[in-house]
Design a protein around this motif. Structure first.
Motif, mmCIF file in Angstrom:
data_model
loop_
_atom_site.group_PDB
_atom_site.id
_atom_site.type_symbol
_atom_site.label_atom_id
_atom_site.label_comp_id
_atom_site.label_asym_id
_atom_site.label_seq_id
_atom_site.Cartn_x
_atom_site.Cartn_y
_atom_site.Cartn_z
ATOM 1 N N ALA A 178 -17.339 -46.831 -3.367
ATOM 2 C CA ALA A 178 -17.348 -46.007 -2.165
ATOM 3 C C ALA A 178 -16.077 -45.201 -2.016
ATOM 4 O O ALA A 178 -16.078 -44.111 -1.423
ATOM 5 N N SER A 179 -14.981 -45.726 -2.540
ATOM 6 C CA SER A 179 -13.697 -45.031 -2.457
ATOM 7 C C SER A 179 -13.134 -44.858 -3.850
ATOM 8 O O SER A 179 -13.032 -45.809 -4.610
ATOM 9 N N ILE A 180 -12.791 -43.612 -4.161
ATOM 10 C CA ILE A 180 -12.188 -43.259 -5.450
ATOM 11 C C ILE A 180 -10.964 -42.410 -5.163
ATOM 12 O O ILE A 180 -11.006 -41.499 -4.322
ATOM 13 N N TYR A 181 -9.891 -42.711 -5.855
ATOM 14 C CA TYR A 181 -8.636 -41.997 -5.655
ATOM 15 C C TYR A 181 -8.159 -41.473 -7.009
ATOM 16 O O TYR A 181 -8.289 -42.141 -8.027
ATOM 17 N N TYR A 182 -7.590 -40.290 -6.989
ATOM 18 C CA TYR A 182 -7.059 -39.677 -8.198
ATOM 19 C C TYR A 182 -5.653 -39.165 -7.969
ATOM 20 O O TYR A 182 -5.299 -38.733 -6.869
ATOM 21 N N GLU A 183 -4.884 -39.176 -9.040
ATOM 22 C CA GLU A 183 -3.663 -38.398 -9.043
ATOM 23 C C GLU A 183 -4.085 -36.936 -8.967
ATOM 24 O O GLU A 183 -4.998 -36.511 -9.677
ATOM 25 N N ASP A 184 -3.446 -36.190 -8.116
ATOM 26 C CA ASP A 184 -3.911 -34.827 -7.840
ATOM 27 C C ASP A 184 -4.047 -33.987 -9.110
ATOM 28 O O ASP A 184 -5.000 -33.208 -9.256
ATOM 29 N N SER A 185 -3.107 -34.127 -10.020
ATOM 30 C CA SER A 185 -3.115 -33.272 -11.208
ATOM 31 C C SER A 185 -4.252 -33.617 -12.174
ATOM 32 O O SER A 185 -4.562 -32.829 -13.063
ATOM 33 N N MET A 186 -4.885 -34.787 -11.981
ATOM 34 C CA MET A 186 -5.934 -35.208 -12.887
ATOM 35 C C MET A 186 -7.320 -35.214 -12.235
ATOM 36 O O MET A 186 -8.324 -35.455 -12.912
#
Length: 130
Positions: free
Chosen positions: A56-64
């Motif tokens: 339900a929740s996914i987080y990414y480093e902005d550059s990737m």
């Protein structure tokens, strides 16, 4: 205890794709969050992406974000990192990590810090030639 084993790294050319896999075993409970980090020579370990157990929740480093989608298959206890449009700057050892008991109200800042993960794999080397 949770055991993590990464696979799928290798030597590729710029522009190629790779899919990293992480096999989890042991006490992967209903709240376990899985993540990928990477560490290049001489640099600190860097957050790549994290996914909660239900996805339900996914987080990414902005550059990737958009280039390295993360996914998981709870039926197989697997987590994947699809790496597209690779560049020489992506060369690093990639680590799978697990947090078995994240706080209920954890925010993105929590998931991006390697200090909050209790379990780590041995890492898989990704080398991108330009």
């Amino acid at each position: 205890q949770i055991q993590l084993v990464e696979s799928g790294g290798g030597l590729v050319q710029a522009g190629d794709s790779l899919r990293l896999s992480c096999a989890a075993s042991g006490r992967t409970g209903s709240n376990t969050v899985m993540a990928w980090f990477r560490q290049a020579p001489g640099k600190e370990r860097e957050f790549v992406a994290a996914i909660t157990r239900g996805g339900a929740s996914i987080y990414y480093e902005d550059s990737m974000k958009g280039r390295f989608p993360i996914s998981r298959d709870n039926t197989k206890n697997m987590v994947y990192l699809q790496m597209n449009s690779l560049t020489a700057g992506d060369t690093a050892v990639y680590y799978c990590a697990a947090d078995a008991n994240p706080p209920t109200a954890a925010t993105r800042n929590y998931y991006t810090s390697p200090r909050n993960y209790d379990y780590w794999g041995q890492g898989t080397q990704v080398t991108v030639s330009s």
